[in-house]
Design an enzyme around this catalytic site. Structure first.
Site, PDB file in Angstrom:
ATOM      1  N   GLU A 118       0.838  -1.196   0.000  1.00  0.00           N
ATOM      2  CA  GLU A 118       0.000   0.000   0.000  1.00  0.00           C
ATOM      3  C   GLU A 118       0.872   1.245   0.000  1.00  0.00           C
ATOM      4  OE1 GLU A 118      -3.525  -0.282   2.399  1.00  0.00           O
ATOM      5  OE2 GLU A 118      -3.328   1.799   3.040  1.00  0.00           O
ATOM      6  N   ASP A 120       0.165   5.381   0.525  1.00  0.00           N
ATOM      7  CA  ASP A 120      -0.915   6.241   1.010  1.00  0.00           C
ATOM      8  C   ASP A 120      -0.605   7.729   0.959  1.00  0.00           C
ATOM      9  OD1 ASP A 120      -2.305   3.945   1.816  1.00  0.00           O
ATOM     10  OD2 ASP A 120      -1.480   4.022   3.845  1.00  0.00           O
ATOM     11  N   GLU A 122      -2.847  10.463   3.024  1.00  0.00           N
ATOM     12  CA  GLU A 122      -3.976  10.534   3.944  1.00  0.00           C
ATOM     13  C   GLU A 122      -4.024  11.911   4.595  1.00  0.00           C
ATOM     14  OE1 GLU A 122      -4.497   6.088   5.705  1.00  0.00           O
ATOM     15  OE2 GLU A 122      -2.738   7.193   6.408  1.00  0.00           O
TER      16      GLU A 122
END
Length: 270
Positions: A118, A120, A122
């Site tokens: 993953e 990210d 955010e």
């Protein structure tokens, strides 16, 4: 919990990659703008709703996602990718958003549950009068096995992300991952080994969700670059801009967290 709204202009995918003075409160010019080399992809052509369809609406050319007591919302790309430029112009909800996570990320969690990769971007919600925190992270085969290794870097942006649209992007190629804000590189994550770099196909996701309790097709493409160099890397001006951001806006760097075990994060070794 109240209702929170996020707006995204058309998501940009790049599969083939075809100077100002320094301000103490603004990064220097990077000298190169990767987003100018790409065009938008229609949401309905490149993506599908993943959850919370009743909290997702197209308004002219912008996709609105919102969160209330009933649900949040998320979307997912139709196809997975092995590399590319993935970006969206995002405007965040002002006011009290504590516990709310707004995210744009790459993941293969559904294909590899328990040991997925993953990458990210955010936005961590906040309280009145305090700024959002932008968090970047990279996971490699790192969820559900009790040995999660997060590689978080957190920033307080040099602008108000609720006052207008700003462009946030992840550039992923076989050599590096570069996170960009308005075409300014804020982080470069180089490939040190196959064990610490995502190599499996990932899908692009976007979502807004309540994090107060913390809860195919194999698409190949040409490597992309965040700089004029086809071989990857950044120019000197881009490095200068990235150093400015990391000096003035970074509030957490996992590599400098001496309470953590860095034996499995060779990118932190000097």
């Amino acid at each position: 919990m109240g209702s929170y709204l996020i707006s995204l202009l058309p998501v940009v995918l790049m599969l083939v990659l075809l100077g100002s003075s320094v301000d103490a409160y603004w990064p220097p010019s990077p000298g190169y703008w990767p987003s100018s080399k790409v065009g938008p992809v229609s949401f309905y052509k490149g993506f599908r709703n993943l959850w919370g369809p009743q909290h997702q609406r197209m308004d002219q050319n912008a996709l609105n996602l919102w969160l209330d007591r009933a649900s949040g919302s998320g979307f997912k790309s139709v196809k997975p990718f092995r590399s590319g430029y993935f970006g969206a112009s995002i405007k965040l909800q002002p006011g009290y958003t504590a516990g709310v996570i707004t995210s744009l990320y790459l993941s293969n969690n559904e294909a590899h549950p328990g040991f997925h990769d993953e990458v990210d971007i955010e936005f961590l919600g906040t309280t009145f009068g305090k700024p959002y925190t932008l968090q970047t992270n990279v996971y490699i085969s790192g969820s559900g096995d009790g040995k999660i290794i997060g590689r978080e870097m957190k920033y307080r942006l040099w602008f108000d992300p609720t006052s207008g649209f700003h462009h946030y992007a992840i550039l992923w190629n076989p050599k590096e991952i570069i996170f960009l804000v308005d075409d300014i590189p804020i982080r470069r994550y180089p490939k040190k080994s196959a064990a610490t770099f995502p190599l499996r196909p990932m899908w692009l996701y976007g979502s807004i969700w309540d994090a107060s309790s913390w809860a195919t097709e194999d698409a190949w493409c040409h490597p992309v670059s965040a700089s004029p160099y086809r071989s990857g890397g950044l120019t000197r001006k881009q490095y200068q801009a990235m150093r400015w951001v990391q000096t003035h806006s970074m509030v957490y760097d996992y590599c400098k967290d001496y309470k953590r075990d860095h034996s499995l994060t060779p990118e932190c070794w000097r």
